[in-house]
Design a protein around this motif. Sequence first.
Motif, PDB file in Angstrom:
ATOM      1  N   ILE A 134     -10.908 -10.102  -9.376  1.00 55.78           N
ATOM      2  CA  ILE A 134      -9.469  -9.828  -9.302  1.00 55.78           C
ATOM      3  C   ILE A 134      -8.747 -10.803 -10.231  1.00 55.78           C
ATOM      4  CG2 ILE A 134      -7.485  -9.580  -7.773  1.00 55.78           C
ATOM      5  CD1 ILE A 134      -9.805  -7.651  -7.245  1.00 55.78           C
ATOM      6  N   PRO A 135      -7.954 -10.308 -11.169  1.00 56.28           N
ATOM      7  CA  PRO A 135      -7.262 -11.216 -12.097  1.00 56.28           C
ATOM      8  C   PRO A 135      -6.340 -12.185 -11.365  1.00 56.28           C
ATOM      9  CG  PRO A 135      -7.156  -8.947 -12.883  1.00 56.28           C
ATOM     10  CD  PRO A 135      -7.704  -8.899 -11.494  1.00 56.28           C
ATOM     11  N   GLY A 136      -6.363 -13.429 -11.804  1.00 54.96           N
ATOM     12  CA  GLY A 136      -5.472 -14.444 -11.270  1.00 54.96           C
ATOM     13  C   GLY A 136      -5.851 -15.012  -9.918  1.00 54.96           C
ATOM     14  N   GLU A 172      -5.604 -10.314   0.199  1.00 55.07           N
ATOM     15  CA  GLU A 172      -4.317  -9.632   0.022  1.00 55.07           C
ATOM     16  C   GLU A 172      -4.157  -9.109  -1.404  1.00 55.07           C
ATOM     17  OE1 GLU A 172       0.460 -10.592   0.557  1.00 55.07           O
ATOM     18  OE2 GLU A 172      -1.052 -11.972   1.305  1.00 55.07           O
ATOM     19  N   GLU A 173      -4.544  -9.922  -2.373  1.00 56.68           N
ATOM     20  CA  GLU A 173      -4.453  -9.496  -3.771  1.00 56.68           C
ATOM     21  C   GLU A 173      -5.434  -8.362  -4.052  1.00 56.68           C
ATOM     22  OE1 GLU A 173      -2.538 -10.593  -6.430  1.00 56.68           O
ATOM     23  OE2 GLU A 173      -1.336 -11.774  -5.052  1.00 56.68           O
ATOM     24  N   THR A 174      -6.607  -8.405  -3.438  1.00 56.83           N
ATOM     25  CA  THR A 174      -7.600  -7.339  -3.636  1.00 56.83           C
ATOM     26  C   THR A 174      -7.082  -6.005  -3.102  1.00 56.83           C
ATOM     27  OG1 THR A 174      -9.392  -8.956  -3.446  1.00 56.83           O
ATOM     28  CG2 THR A 174      -9.965  -6.636  -3.154  1.00 56.83           C
ATOM     29  N   THR A 175      -6.464  -6.033  -1.922  1.00 58.77           N
ATOM     30  CA  THR A 175      -5.911  -4.802  -1.349  1.00 58.77           C
ATOM     31  C   THR A 175      -4.845  -4.211  -2.257  1.00 58.77           C
ATOM     32  OG1 THR A 175      -6.322  -5.644   0.882  1.00 58.77           O
ATOM     33  CG2 THR A 175      -4.773  -3.828   0.671  1.00 58.77           C
ATOM     34  N   ASP A 176      -3.936  -5.054  -2.742  1.00 58.38           N
ATOM     35  CA  ASP A 176      -2.869  -4.572  -3.611  1.00 58.38           C
ATOM     36  C   ASP A 176      -3.427  -4.068  -4.934  1.00 58.38           C
ATOM     37  OD1 ASP A 176       0.311  -4.765  -3.818  1.00 58.38           O
ATOM     38  OD2 ASP A 176      -0.522  -5.293  -5.773  1.00 58.38           O
ATOM     39  N   VAL A 183       0.836  -1.203   0.000  1.00 59.50           N
ATOM     40  CA  VAL A 183       0.000   0.000   0.000  1.00 59.50           C
ATOM     41  C   VAL A 183       0.870   1.253   0.000  1.00 59.50           C
ATOM     42  CG1 VAL A 183      -1.623   1.340   1.385  1.00 59.50           C
ATOM     43  CG2 VAL A 183      -1.988  -1.112   1.087  1.00 59.50           C
ATOM     44  N   GLU A 184       1.885   1.270   0.847  1.00 53.29           N
ATOM     45  CA  GLU A 184       2.781   2.422   0.888  1.00 53.29           C
ATOM     46  C   GLU A 184       3.541   2.577  -0.422  1.00 53.29           C
ATOM     47  OE1 GLU A 184       5.242   1.693   4.243  1.00 53.29           O
ATOM     48  OE2 GLU A 184       3.658   2.071   5.716  1.00 53.29           O
ATOM     49  N   LYS A 185       3.909   1.450  -1.032  1.00 58.25           N
ATOM     50  CA  LYS A 185       4.650   1.511  -2.293  1.00 58.25           C
ATOM     51  C   LYS A 185       3.795   2.119  -3.405  1.00 58.25           C
ATOM     52  CE  LYS A 185       4.717  -2.034  -4.837  1.00 58.25           C
ATOM     53  NZ  LYS A 185       4.883  -3.394  -5.396  1.00 58.25           N
ATOM     54  N   TRP A 186       2.541   1.662  -3.528  1.00 59.03           N
ATOM     55  CA  TRP A 186       1.691   2.161  -4.602  1.00 59.03           C
ATOM     56  C   TRP A 186       1.292   3.617  -4.392  1.00 59.03           C
ATOM     57  CZ3 TRP A 186       1.772  -0.077  -8.976  1.00 59.03           C
ATOM     58  CH2 TRP A 186       1.851  -1.462  -9.093  1.00 59.03           C
ATOM     59  N   ARG A 187       1.301   4.084  -3.155  1.00 56.55           N
ATOM     60  CA  ARG A 187       0.935   5.468  -2.878  1.00 56.55           C
ATOM     61  C   ARG A 187       2.120   6.427  -2.940  1.00 56.55           C
ATOM     62  NH1 ARG A 187      -3.329   4.538   2.177  1.00 56.55           N
ATOM     63  NH2 ARG A 187      -5.034   3.693   0.886  1.00 56.55           N
ATOM     64  N   SER A 188       3.299   5.932  -3.241  1.00 54.92           N
ATOM     65  CA  SER A 188       4.489   6.780  -3.317  1.00 54.92           C
ATOM     66  C   SER A 188       4.572   7.453  -4.686  1.00 54.92           C
ATOM     67  CB  SER A 188       5.743   5.937  -3.074  1.00 54.92           C
ATOM     68  OG  SER A 188       5.906   4.971  -4.095  1.00 54.92           O
TER      69      SER A 188
END
Length: 209
Positions: A153-155, A166-170, A31-36
Motif C-alpha cells: 500500500i503506497p505511503g 484502514e488505508e488498505t480498506t480504502d 467505502v460508501e463514498k468510493w462505491r457511489s
Amino acid sequence: MESTNQSSGYDQSRRKRKKKQPPQAPSQSSVEKWRSEKQQRIYSTNIIQSLRELRISSAVKPPSSRGGGIAVRDAAYRSLAVTARGRTLWSRALLSKAVKLKFRKQNRMRNSNCAITGNINNRLRKKRATVLRLKGKGLPAVQRKVKLLSRLIPGCRKQPLPVVLEETTDYIVAMEMQIRALNALISAVAPPTPPSETGHDGEETHMLG
C-alpha cells in the motif's frame, strides 16, 4: 462554594467520558463514498482530462510502446489520487511520486554526469535491502505479513497496524471503483459488435460465394 466545586467536577467527568469514547472509524464512510456513482463520475472526469494531456504531450514527443503503457498507468493512478483529494496516506504518496517522476524527467539530462555516483548509491541500497531482508526472516509470521502489506500500500511503510488496515480498506475499494470506471469508459468508446444474421430456426446463416 460547594455547588461550584460539584459543577466543575461534573464537567471534568463529562470531558473524561467524551475522551474515552472511541472515535468513529472513517473506513465505512470511505467505502460508501468510493462505491457511489458520484465518485465514479469524478474519477472518470479526472482520467479523461489526464489522458487528453497525455495525448497532447505524446504528439509533441511520441513515447515508445512500453513507455506509453507506463504513462497511461501512471495517469490512472494519479487521477485516482486526485479523486481522493490527498486525504489518505496512499493518495498523498501517489501524488508525491508523480511530482518526483516529473522532476526526474526534467532533470534527467542535467544529472547525466552523475551516473557513476548513482550506480554506487544503488549498490549500497541493494546491500542495505539484503540486510533488512535477512533481519526480516527472523520476525514472526504475522509481523512479516503486516510488513509486506505495508509495502504494497503506497505511503504505509513504518505505519502501525490499525493505520495499515484502514488505508488498505480504502485503497481496495478505490481500486474497485477505478476498474468499474475504466470498464465503463472502454465500453463507451469501443465500436459496437455487428449482430449475427440468423435464420428462421434461430441458427446462423452463412453467405455462399
